[in-house]
Design a protein around this motif. Structure first.
Motif, PDB file in Angstrom:
ATOM      1  N   LYS A 121       7.370   2.877  -9.925  1.00 57.59           N
ATOM      2  CA  LYS A 121       7.286   2.137 -11.185  1.00 57.59           C
ATOM      3  C   LYS A 121       7.368   0.637 -10.933  1.00 57.59           C
ATOM      4  O   LYS A 121       6.627  -0.141 -11.540  1.00 57.59           O
ATOM      5  CB  LYS A 121       8.395   2.580 -12.129  1.00 57.59           C
ATOM      6  CG  LYS A 121       8.270   1.961 -13.513  1.00 57.59           C
ATOM      7  CD  LYS A 121       9.209   2.601 -14.509  1.00 57.59           C
ATOM      8  CE  LYS A 121       8.955   2.047 -15.910  1.00 57.59           C
ATOM      9  NZ  LYS A 121       9.852   2.670 -16.920  1.00 57.59           N
ATOM     10  N   ALA A 122       8.276   0.238 -10.039  1.00 57.59           N
ATOM     11  CA  ALA A 122       8.420  -1.191  -9.729  1.00 57.59           C
ATOM     12  C   ALA A 122       7.128  -1.747  -9.155  1.00 57.59           C
ATOM     13  O   ALA A 122       6.657  -2.819  -9.561  1.00 57.59           O
ATOM     14  CB  ALA A 122       9.571  -1.397  -8.750  1.00 57.59           C
ATOM     15  N   ARG A 123       6.554  -1.038  -8.205  1.00 59.59           N
ATOM     16  CA  ARG A 123       5.323  -1.506  -7.572  1.00 59.59           C
ATOM     17  C   ARG A 123       4.144  -1.485  -8.553  1.00 59.59           C
ATOM     18  O   ARG A 123       3.258  -2.339  -8.499  1.00 59.59           O
ATOM     19  CB  ARG A 123       5.015  -0.660  -6.340  1.00 59.59           C
ATOM     20  CG  ARG A 123       6.043  -0.824  -5.215  1.00 59.59           C
ATOM     21  CD  ARG A 123       5.672   0.014  -4.010  1.00 59.59           C
ATOM     22  NE  ARG A 123       6.706   0.018  -2.977  1.00 59.59           N
ATOM     23  CZ  ARG A 123       6.860  -0.945  -2.070  1.00 59.59           C
ATOM     24  NH1 ARG A 123       6.044  -1.989  -2.068  1.00 59.59           N
ATOM     25  NH2 ARG A 123       7.823  -0.859  -1.163  1.00 59.59           N
ATOM     26  N   ILE A 144      12.987  -2.325  -6.229  1.00 58.58           N
ATOM     27  CA  ILE A 144      13.334  -1.933  -7.609  1.00 58.58           C
ATOM     28  C   ILE A 144      14.221  -2.998  -8.248  1.00 58.58           C
ATOM     29  O   ILE A 144      13.920  -3.534  -9.319  1.00 58.58           O
ATOM     30  CB  ILE A 144      14.048  -0.568  -7.616  1.00 58.58           C
ATOM     31  CG1 ILE A 144      13.167   0.503  -6.971  1.00 58.58           C
ATOM     32  CG2 ILE A 144      14.417  -0.177  -9.052  1.00 58.58           C
ATOM     33  CD1 ILE A 144      13.894   1.818  -6.699  1.00 58.58           C
ATOM     34  N   GLY A 145      15.329  -3.317  -7.582  1.00 66.49           N
ATOM     35  CA  GLY A 145      16.236  -4.322  -8.110  1.00 66.49           C
ATOM     36  C   GLY A 145      15.619  -5.706  -8.148  1.00 66.49           C
ATOM     37  O   GLY A 145      15.958  -6.530  -9.010  1.00 66.49           O
ATOM     38  N   THR A 146      14.708  -5.946  -7.222  1.00 64.91           N
ATOM     39  CA  THR A 146      14.033  -7.241  -7.183  1.00 64.91           C
ATOM     40  C   THR A 146      13.194  -7.454  -8.434  1.00 64.91           C
ATOM     41  O   THR A 146      13.266  -8.502  -9.082  1.00 64.91           O
ATOM     42  CB  THR A 146      13.152  -7.327  -5.928  1.00 64.91           C
ATOM     43  OG1 THR A 146      13.985  -7.336  -4.768  1.00 64.91           O
ATOM     44  CG2 THR A 146      12.303  -8.576  -5.942  1.00 64.91           C
ATOM     45  N   MET A 147      12.402  -6.473  -8.805  1.00 67.90           N
ATOM     46  CA  MET A 147      11.598  -6.580 -10.019  1.00 67.90           C
ATOM     47  C   MET A 147      12.484  -6.626 -11.259  1.00 67.90           C
ATOM     48  O   MET A 147      12.211  -7.368 -12.215  1.00 67.90           O
ATOM     49  CB  MET A 147      10.607  -5.423 -10.110  1.00 67.90           C
ATOM     50  CG  MET A 147       9.470  -5.503  -9.109  1.00 67.90           C
ATOM     51  SD  MET A 147       8.418  -6.965  -9.358  1.00 67.90           S
ATOM     52  CE  MET A 147       7.547  -6.491 -10.865  1.00 67.90           C
ATOM     53  N   ALA A 148      13.556  -5.849 -11.242  1.00 66.83           N
ATOM     54  CA  ALA A 148      14.492  -5.883 -12.365  1.00 66.83           C
ATOM     55  C   ALA A 148      15.090  -7.277 -12.520  1.00 66.83           C
ATOM     56  O   ALA A 148      15.254  -7.776 -13.636  1.00 66.83           O
ATOM     57  CB  ALA A 148      15.598  -4.853 -12.153  1.00 66.83           C
ATOM     58  N   GLY A 149      15.389  -7.912 -11.395  1.00 62.59           N
ATOM     59  CA  GLY A 149      15.972  -9.246 -11.429  1.00 62.59           C
ATOM     60  C   GLY A 149      15.069 -10.246 -12.129  1.00 62.59           C
ATOM     61  O   GLY A 149      15.539 -11.102 -12.885  1.00 62.59           O
ATOM     62  N   LEU A 150      13.769 -10.150 -11.888  1.00 62.79           N
ATOM     63  CA  LEU A 150      12.824 -11.050 -12.559  1.00 62.79           C
ATOM     64  C   LEU A 150      12.934 -10.906 -14.072  1.00 62.79           C
ATOM     65  O   LEU A 150      12.996 -11.898 -14.809  1.00 62.79           O
ATOM     66  CB  LEU A 150      11.389 -10.750 -12.118  1.00 62.79           C
ATOM     67  CG  LEU A 150      11.015 -11.051 -10.669  1.00 62.79           C
ATOM     68  CD1 LEU A 150       9.563 -10.628 -10.414  1.00 62.79           C
ATOM     69  CD2 LEU A 150      11.195 -12.526 -10.334  1.00 62.79           C
TER      70      LEU A 150
END
Length: 234
Positions: A121-123, A144-150
């Protein structure tokens, strides 16, 4: 122009944390651009999600000149992260302009605080939005957490600052005026009143931890026996 540099899952139990790596990366970025701050965002803690201690990600807020600066920022952050790669970590890195972080990604960030998500999902979101995202080792679950952080950083009302002006250099009790001068925008008590003067009790050896609130850096305090004590939130 604001650009977000997000990173996650960069450490193990015996290494320095993601916050330390984010500050080191920000120092490298500061050679070319102004860094408005670094925010920490708490993600979902669940037995199905591998994490080191608190499952949080970090986002560096950069004031850039143009969209093309994203590539320099990505390569600079990537070099810092690979040079400090820790075995047992699963780091992810993403860089996006603020206007690229649209509602679906903000919603993804909120979801990452309450449910278990996956790399697919993140990608998928990164691909659809044209955001550069890379896993830099291990299982690459940090994407995953990287995209959530944005998404959480763009939302503007989540987490707390790991770096904010010169606030981190001030440790122990401090006057409101000094905190404002160091980079905090305002001080509020937990019941909603603004504190415009006086001494704020901060643990010796520790610095104040303001939170992002509607684009402002706000320090929350609690009145205990007539004295204001800094509150750690996010």
């Amino acid at each position: 122009m604001k650009i977000f540099v997000a990173m996650d899952d960069t450490d193990n139990l015996n290494s320095r944390g993601t916050g330390k790596l984010a500050r080191d990366t920000a120092a490298a970025i500061m050679k070319e651009f102004h860094v408005d701050g670094i925010t920490r965002h708490q993600l979902f803690v669940h037995e199905d999600i591998p994490f080191t201690s608190h499952n949080s990600c970090a986002v560096i807020h950069v004031e850039a000149r143009e969209t093309d600066d994203k590539e320099w920022l990505f390569e600079t952050a990537k070099e810092c992260m690979l040079n400090d790669f820790v075995e047992g970590s699963d780091p992810g890195l993403a860089v996006a302009c603020a206007d690229e972080v649209i509602p679906p990604l903000i919603a993804f960030g909120r979801d990452a605080q309450r449910v278990v998500l996956n790399q697919e999902k993140a990608r998928g979101i990164a691909k659809n939005l044209g955001i550069r995202l890379e896993g830099l080792g291990g299982t690459e679950d940090g994407v995953i957490g990287t995209m959530a952080g944005l998404g959480l950083a763009k939302g503007g009302n989540d987490g707390r600052y790991l770096l904010c002006g010169g606030v981190r250099d001030m440790t122990g009790p401090a006057d409101v005026d000094s905190l404002i001068e160091a980079g905090i925008d305002a001080v509020f008590n937990i019941h909603g009143g603004e504190v415009k003067e006086g001494r704020i009790i901060i643990e010796e050896g520790k610095s104040a931890k303001p939170c992002p609130v509607d684009g402002r850096k706000i320090l929350f305090v609690e009145d205990i026996d007539g004295k204001y004590h800094a509150v750690k939130r996010g």
